[in-house]
Structure formats: C-alpha cells, structure tokens
Write a protein that holds these residues in place. Structure first.
Motif, PDB file in Angstrom:
ATOM      1  N   PRO A   1      13.910  -0.497   6.162  1.00  0.00           N
ATOM      2  CA  PRO A   1      14.834  -0.918   5.106  1.00  0.00           C
ATOM      3  C   PRO A   1      14.122  -0.959   3.755  1.00  0.00           C
ATOM      4  O   PRO A   1      13.052  -1.531   3.622  1.00  0.00           O
ATOM      5  N   GLY A   2      14.701  -0.330   2.783  1.00  0.00           N
ATOM      6  CA  GLY A   2      14.153  -0.384   1.433  1.00  0.00           C
ATOM      7  C   GLY A   2      13.161   0.704   1.086  1.00  0.00           C
ATOM      8  O   GLY A   2      12.846   0.891  -0.092  1.00  0.00           O
ATOM      9  N   PHE A   3      12.656   1.446   2.066  1.00  0.00           N
ATOM     10  CA  PHE A   3      11.620   2.445   1.772  1.00  0.00           C
ATOM     11  C   PHE A   3      12.143   3.530   0.828  1.00  0.00           C
ATOM     12  O   PHE A   3      11.521   3.842  -0.193  1.00  0.00           O
ATOM     13  N   ALA A   4      13.286   4.121   1.175  1.00  0.00           N
ATOM     14  CA  ALA A   4      13.812   5.210   0.342  1.00  0.00           C
ATOM     15  C   ALA A   4      14.278   4.707  -1.019  1.00  0.00           C
ATOM     16  O   ALA A   4      14.126   5.387  -2.030  1.00  0.00           O
TER      17      ALA A   4
ATOM     18  N   ASN B   1      11.224   7.031  -3.939  1.00  0.00           N
ATOM     19  CA  ASN B   1      12.500   7.220  -4.641  1.00  0.00           C
ATOM     20  C   ASN B   1      12.370   8.088  -5.878  1.00  0.00           C
ATOM     21  O   ASN B   1      13.250   8.094  -6.749  1.00  0.00           O
ATOM     22  N   GLY B   2      11.263   8.823  -5.978  1.00  0.00           N
ATOM     23  CA  GLY B   2      11.057   9.709  -7.117  1.00  0.00           C
ATOM     24  C   GLY B   2      10.439   9.057  -8.327  1.00  0.00           C
ATOM     25  O   GLY B   2      10.183   9.719  -9.326  1.00  0.00           O
ATOM     26  N   ILE B   3      10.184   7.758  -8.248  1.00  0.00           N
ATOM     27  CA  ILE B   3       9.551   7.026  -9.350  1.00  0.00           C
ATOM     28  C   ILE B   3       8.117   6.721  -8.969  1.00  0.00           C
ATOM     29  O   ILE B   3       7.847   6.192  -7.889  1.00  0.00           O
ATOM     30  N   ALA B   4       7.182   7.038  -9.860  1.00  0.00           N
ATOM     31  CA  ALA B   4       5.778   6.722  -9.601  1.00  0.00           C
ATOM     32  C   ALA B   4       5.482   5.279  -9.993  1.00  0.00           C
ATOM     33  O   ALA B   4       4.602   4.660  -9.477  1.00  0.00           O
TER      34      ALA B   4
ATOM     35  N   LEU C   1       0.816  -1.217   0.000  1.00  0.00           N
ATOM     36  CA  LEU C   1       0.000   0.000   0.000  1.00  0.00           C
ATOM     37  C   LEU C   1       0.848   1.265   0.000  1.00  0.00           C
ATOM     38  O   LEU C   1       0.432   2.295  -0.538  1.00  0.00           O
ATOM     39  N   ALA C   2       2.042   1.198   0.549  1.00  0.00           N
ATOM     40  CA  ALA C   2       2.928   2.358   0.478  1.00  0.00           C
ATOM     41  C   ALA C   2       3.369   2.618  -0.958  1.00  0.00           C
ATOM     42  O   ALA C   2       3.500   3.771  -1.377  1.00  0.00           O
ATOM     43  N   LEU C   3       3.589   1.556  -1.727  1.00  0.00           N
ATOM     44  CA  LEU C   3       3.948   1.743  -3.138  1.00  0.00           C
ATOM     45  C   LEU C   3       2.823   2.440  -3.890  1.00  0.00           C
ATOM     46  O   LEU C   3       3.055   3.353  -4.686  1.00  0.00           O
ATOM     47  N   SER C   4       1.576   2.038  -3.633  1.00  0.00           N
ATOM     48  CA  SER C   4       0.435   2.704  -4.272  1.00  0.00           C
ATOM     49  C   SER C   4       0.302   4.144  -3.789  1.00  0.00           C
ATOM     50  O   SER C   4      -0.067   5.037  -4.551  1.00  0.00           O
ATOM     51  N   THR C   5       0.603   4.379  -2.515  1.00  0.00           N
ATOM     52  CA  THR C   5       0.522   5.731  -1.970  1.00  0.00           C
ATOM     53  C   THR C   5       1.600   6.623  -2.571  1.00  0.00           C
ATOM     54  O   THR C   5       1.361   7.808  -2.859  1.00  0.00           O
ATOM     55  N   ASN C   6       2.782   6.083  -2.793  1.00  0.00           N
ATOM     56  CA  ASN C   6       3.832   6.847  -3.463  1.00  0.00           C
ATOM     57  C   ASN C   6       3.380   7.269  -4.853  1.00  0.00           C
ATOM     58  O   ASN C   6       3.641   8.394  -5.288  1.00  0.00           O
ATOM     59  N   ARG C   7       2.669   6.388  -5.533  1.00  0.00           N
ATOM     60  CA  ARG C   7       2.129   6.744  -6.853  1.00  0.00           C
ATOM     61  C   ARG C   7       1.100   7.867  -6.724  1.00  0.00           C
ATOM     62  O   ARG C   7       1.046   8.769  -7.557  1.00  0.00           O
TER      63      ARG C   7
ATOM     64  N   ILE D   1      -2.453   9.141   6.512  1.00  0.00           N
ATOM     65  CA  ILE D   1      -1.574   8.587   5.484  1.00  0.00           C
ATOM     66  C   ILE D   1      -0.225   9.293   5.516  1.00  0.00           C
ATOM     67  O   ILE D   1       0.828   8.646   5.437  1.00  0.00           O
ATOM     68  N   ALA D   2      -0.232  10.611   5.646  1.00  0.00           N
ATOM     69  CA  ALA D   2       1.027  11.361   5.690  1.00  0.00           C
ATOM     70  C   ALA D   2       1.885  10.923   6.869  1.00  0.00           C
ATOM     71  O   ALA D   2       3.106  10.708   6.728  1.00  0.00           O
ATOM     72  N   ALA D   3       1.272  10.757   8.033  1.00  0.00           N
ATOM     73  CA  ALA D   3       2.013  10.332   9.229  1.00  0.00           C
ATOM     74  C   ALA D   3       2.546   8.914   9.060  1.00  0.00           C
ATOM     75  O   ALA D   3       3.664   8.596   9.488  1.00  0.00           O
ATOM     76  N   TRP D   4       1.753   8.063   8.441  1.00  0.00           N
ATOM     77  CA  TRP D   4       2.160   6.667   8.199  1.00  0.00           C
ATOM     78  C   TRP D   4       3.349   6.600   7.252  1.00  0.00           C
ATOM     79  O   TRP D   4       4.320   5.866   7.503  1.00  0.00           O
ATOM     80  N   MET D   5       3.319   7.370   6.162  1.00  0.00           N
ATOM     81  CA  MET D   5       4.449   7.364   5.237  1.00  0.00           C
ATOM     82  C   MET D   5       5.716   7.877   5.922  1.00  0.00           C
ATOM     83  O   MET D   5       6.812   7.343   5.694  1.00  0.00           O
ATOM     84  N   ASP D   6       5.585   8.871   6.771  1.00  0.00           N
ATOM     85  CA  ASP D   6       6.748   9.338   7.537  1.00  0.00           C
ATOM     86  C   ASP D   6       7.239   8.242   8.479  1.00  0.00           C
ATOM     87  O   ASP D   6       8.444   8.062   8.667  1.00  0.00           O
ATOM     88  N   ARG D   7       6.303   7.511   9.060  1.00  0.00           N
ATOM     89  CA  ARG D   7       6.652   6.411   9.975  1.00  0.00           C
ATOM     90  C   ARG D   7       7.434   5.322   9.236  1.00  0.00           C
ATOM     91  O   ARG D   7       8.328   4.687   9.799  1.00  0.00           O
TER      92      ARG D   7
END
Length: 207
Positions: free
Chosen positions: A196-199, A204-207, A165-171, A185-191
């Motif tokens: 490991p691997g999130f950044a 990572n700038g890719i949708a 779900l974070a990958l979809s949220t990044n999109r 959602i904003a607080a969760w993504m910061d959390r």
C-alpha cells in the motif's frame, strides 16, 4: 485530529504518507513549501524552529523529522510488524533508518542537487562525479544487505526501514547518471510494488 504539513512532492513527506497508507491512517494533509505559509496562513516556523517539513500534529503533539514521525505513528498504532517492540529487533530497524539519514542521503546531495534541482551551488562536474561515487558505494552496501537477507532490509519481514530506504532508492533510479546494476535492490523494489502506498508515494515519477 491528525494533521500532516508539507508538500506531497517532498521525499520526506512521502515517507510519512506511505507509512500512513500502511497504517490505514488518513491525516488531514496540508501542502506547502518548507518555509512558506501552509493552509490558513500557518507558518511552519511557528511549529518547527528548523523551518522544515514534514510536521505532524497529533492533538497537543507537534513533531518534526520524517523518520521520527514514521516511528511515532507505527508505535502509536502498535504496529510491531513495522517497528518491533523487542529492543534488539527494533534497534536493527532503526539502525538502517539512521543510516539512511546519516550516510546514504548526504551521498546523493551533490549530483541530485546539480542535475535534478539544477542548483548553481552544485553545478561543478567534479563535485557531481564525487557524489556519484559516494552514492554508488552506499547503494552497494544496501544491495549487499538485501542479498544477505534475501527479502527486506532488516530481515525476512517488511518494516519502516524499507519505506525510508525505498524512497532514497527511487531517487537513485530517477537521477540522470550512470549506475551499476544492483540485482538485490532491483528485486526488492519489485517486491515492494504490491505494498500500500508504494506506487502513489514512492515509485511515482517524482525523485
């Protein structure tokens, strides 16, 4: 030898790469397009009749479907924190993974394909606006769930549901459109930013 096939820019390949980072696995990764040859003239369709990536090769096992691959790897490594062993807890995680594939992802197709991929079949502005409305409604569901748990998608602990779900949220964050503020959602993504691997594979700038 564990091998992963598929270009690293693919949202579905990145799910698996992030999962591997959480599991401290380092599969041999060969990039390529969905239906183009990969590595040493290896045809994806020879391994996966759907012609899509990712494809995981683990010995004699050839596996497709990104969410299934993530579940397989977590179970293979006995990481019951990421995919619980108890049936009820596991079902809760899987239900959110399934929702990501069946409800959330189809919602973004119109606007993402039109404004990011610039696909001519999705150039119609009315189609894009309808997609934005549907996508926003789905993201509000996720925000409500995160407001309820106060932590992660399936409860107090980080699981595979958070990865997919974070990958979809990044999109969602990367697609050019108007969107409401969704504080949970904003607080969760910061959390998640310390995972490991999130950044490397998610924000990572890719949708």
């Amino acid at each position: 030898m564990l091998k992963l096939l598929g270009r690293s820019s693919s949202i579905n390949v990145r799910k698996v790469l992030w999962t591997c980072a959480e599991l401290a696995l380092a599969p041999v990764h060969e990039g390529g397009g969905e239906t183009s040859p990969v590595g040493a003239a290896l045809d994806i369709r020879a391994l996966n009749v759907k012609g899509l990536v990712p494809v995981l090769i683990d010995g004699d096992l050839v596996l497709s479907e990104s969410n299934t691959i993530c579940r397989y790897l977590a179970a293979r490594e006995k990481r019951f924190d990421l995919l619980p062993e108890a049936p009820a807890a596991r079902a809760l995680v899987e239900s959110w993974m399934d929702w990501q594939a069946s409800d959330l992802n189809p919602a973004w197709r119109g606007v993402f394909m039109g404004r990011v991929r610039r696909h001519p079949d999705f150039a119609d502005s009315a189609l894009q606006e309808a997609s934005i409305r549907d996508w926003t409604a789905q993201m509000r569901i996720l925000d409500a769930q995160l407001t309820s748990t106060g932590a992660y998608v399936a409860g107090e602990s980080f699981t595979l549901a958070d990865i997919v779900l974070a990958l979809s949220t990044n999109r969602w964050e990367q697609t050019p459109m108007e969107r409401p503020g969704l504080p949970a959602i904003a607080a969760w993504m910061d959390r998640l930013s310390s995972r490991p691997g999130f950044a490397e594979y998610c924000r990572n700038g890719i949708a």
